[in-house]
Design a protein around this motif. Structure first.
Motif, PDB file in Angstrom:
ATOM      1  N   ILE A  46       0.878  -1.184   0.000  1.00  0.00           N
ATOM      2  CA  ILE A  46       0.000   0.000   0.000  1.00  0.00           C
ATOM      3  C   ILE A  46       0.910   1.227   0.000  1.00  0.00           C
ATOM      4  N   HIS A  47       0.781   2.053  -1.028  1.00  0.00           N
ATOM      5  CA  HIS A  47       1.560   3.306  -1.096  1.00  0.00           C
ATOM      6  C   HIS A  47       0.674   4.340  -1.788  1.00  0.00           C
ATOM      7  N   VAL A  48       0.062   5.169  -0.957  1.00  0.00           N
ATOM      8  CA  VAL A  48      -0.897   6.175  -1.444  1.00  0.00           C
ATOM      9  C   VAL A  48      -0.339   7.564  -1.133  1.00  0.00           C
ATOM     10  N   LEU A  49      -0.564   8.484  -2.049  1.00  0.00           N
ATOM     11  CA  LEU A  49      -0.185   9.885  -1.846  1.00  0.00           C
ATOM     12  C   LEU A  49      -1.439  10.700  -1.558  1.00  0.00           C
ATOM     13  N   VAL A  50      -1.366  11.545  -0.553  1.00  0.00           N
ATOM     14  CA  VAL A  50      -2.482  12.447  -0.234  1.00  0.00           C
ATOM     15  C   VAL A  50      -1.990  13.871  -0.452  1.00  0.00           C
TER      16      VAL A  50
END
Ligand code: 5GP
Length: 125
Positions: A46-50
């Motif tokens: 899981i690697h999400v950018l906000v």
């Protein structure tokens, strides 16, 4: 090339272009003031950018200039991303690079949300 956290906002940075819909991204969630999408080069399962929708270069810039509503929305979105992706189940890490020494590459504030596997030490020595 790492960017300077104090530089003026560049409207042509890659995340500004994602916000304008000029280049595609895989959305995780959207809110009034924030957008979350998958990192193009994931460093964990899981690697999400906000990112905030507003024109802020870095954490420093954002916390100095953004409204309370933008800041509250952004912080809540980071937490919601961790829950929506399931990263919260076994633990996750949030990280935001700000400026040259951190290695920040994209000149629009972003928080990384990593999870889905053991994440190793906090920093490489
Ligand atoms: P930084 O090093 O600035 O903290 O992180 C920038 C992140 O943006 C990197 O993890 C990189 O993989 C990601 N990234 C760069 N360009 C794109 C893009 O066009 N789309 C997406 N989804 N992520 C990108």
């Amino acid at each position: 090339m790492p960017i300077d956290a104090k530089q003026p906002y560049d409207e042509q940075n890659i995340f500004a272009r994602i916000l304008r819909g000029e280049i595609p991204s895989k959305t995780v969630m959207e809110s009034e003031h924030s957008l979350a999408f998958h990192d193009i080069n994931p460093l964990a399962p899981i690697h999400v950018l906000v990112i905030p929708r507003g024109p802020y270069v870095s954490w420093d810039d954002f916390t100095a200039k953004a409204s309370d509503a933008e800041i509250a929305d952004f912080v809540r979105t980071v937490g919601e991303v961790a829950r929506q992706t399931g990263a919260d189940a076994q633990g996750y890490r949030i990280l935001s690079n700000s400026g040259k020494r951190s290695g920040q590459e994209v000149a629009h504030l972003h928080v990384h949300v990593f999870g889905g596997a053991p994440l190793g030490p906090m920093l490489a020595r």
